[in-house]
Design a protein around this motif. Sequence first.
Motif, short mmCIF file in Angstrom:
data_model
loop_
_atom_site.label_atom_id
_atom_site.label_comp_id
_atom_site.label_asym_id
_atom_site.label_seq_id
_atom_site.Cartn_x
_atom_site.Cartn_y
_atom_site.Cartn_z
N HIS A 112 48.77 40.62 43.06
CA HIS A 112 47.62 39.93 42.46
C HIS A 112 48.04 38.94 41.37
O HIS A 112 47.19 38.31 40.76
N GLY A 121 46.91 40.27 49.48
CA GLY A 121 47.35 39.57 48.28
C GLY A 121 48.58 38.72 48.46
O GLY A 121 48.97 38.33 49.57
N GLU A 128 47.85 35.26 35.75
CA GLU A 128 46.95 36.42 35.84
C GLU A 128 47.21 37.43 34.73
O GLU A 128 46.25 37.86 34.06
N PRO A 163 42.52 36.76 40.98
CA PRO A 163 42.34 37.68 42.11
C PRO A 163 41.02 38.43 42.12
O PRO A 163 40.66 39.03 43.13
N ASN A 164 40.27 38.40 41.02
CA ASN A 164 39.10 39.27 40.88
C ASN A 164 37.83 38.53 41.29
O ASN A 164 37.36 37.63 40.59
N ALA A 178 39.27 42.66 44.67
CA ALA A 178 40.46 42.04 44.08
C ALA A 178 41.48 41.73 45.16
O ALA A 178 41.83 42.59 45.97
#
Length: 343
Positions: free
Chosen positions: A58, A114, A143, A84-85, A107
């Motif tokens: 992620h 991912g 991130e 990613p969220n 996510a």
Amino acid sequence: MKAVRLEAIGVLATRDIAKPVPGPDDLLVRVEACGICGTDRHLFRGEFPSKPPVTLGHEFSGIVEAVGSGVSGFAVGDRITGDPNIACGRCPHCQNGRVNLCRSLQAIGIHRDGGLADYVIVPQKQAFALPASLAPTHGAFCEPLACCLHGIDIAAIKAGSSVVVLGGGVIGLLVVQLARLAGASTVILSTRQASKRALAEELGATATVDPSASDVIGQVAGPDGLVPGGVDVVIECAGVRDTVEQAPRLVRAGGTVVILGVMPQGEKVEIEPFDLLFRELRVLGSFINPFVHRRAAELIASGTIKVEKLVSRQVSLDEAPQVIANPPGPGEVKVLVVPSGTR
């Protein structure tokens, strides 16, 4: 293409899978770098909710290779970082601006495939541009930096504040830099590893302490400590029982504790509620990164946050499962996975 697949709890391997195809609102991104996070280890051990089989990763950035028919603002060849969220935008939490608490949060790298792969699909609303001149590996720090920014925001650090950061991993070392940017005049990092203490001081910590040498409470908040009576803010970044329990004892009356580290789901700690009440402490959880990913990208792109020295080593997709399945090595800060096409 190659991808690091969590096939079940405790079962992780690099597999050959089909290259994904972007939908109308998606970007197909060739991954340049993806960080291995402590959460990936929690996912492997079943200590954090996930939906295997799934490709992990992620903390990623890369180059846009294809765009869907409905995409605007991005073109093939752009370098991007992905938040990613993915929130639903419809539930009560989303409608109240608390997108990180979305009831249907999905996510990338946890619930959908991912960035520990040659390619990853990123919805255009989750993508943020990075300059072409940026070092390819630096975008993978956006991130984790975004998560740290959220913690710093809710800590409400004021100019001249004193801050203790518990934990010398990548999150702690990013928080040290952000706390100084927020105006803290005293930033103390606590970690057992001498190499991380030295790096923290290089990155802006005004002091460091070794919890294995003597009691951290005495070193920081005792009568002869660095900040007698306690600091204004403690930010817990290690995600372990000892530091979570230490945190309220390091802060002054009326101060703030932010829990940023991730402990395994279900694990308990001991905290004295009377102490929280009698000293009116604010104890806050900080979960992921609502509305801060663009700021993180800008801080990385500008070089304001230093990340080069946080890279401990680079590994291939084939090597990644072994790294995730084992604890970090001594002095290790961040391991980046660099797919073979960009190594």
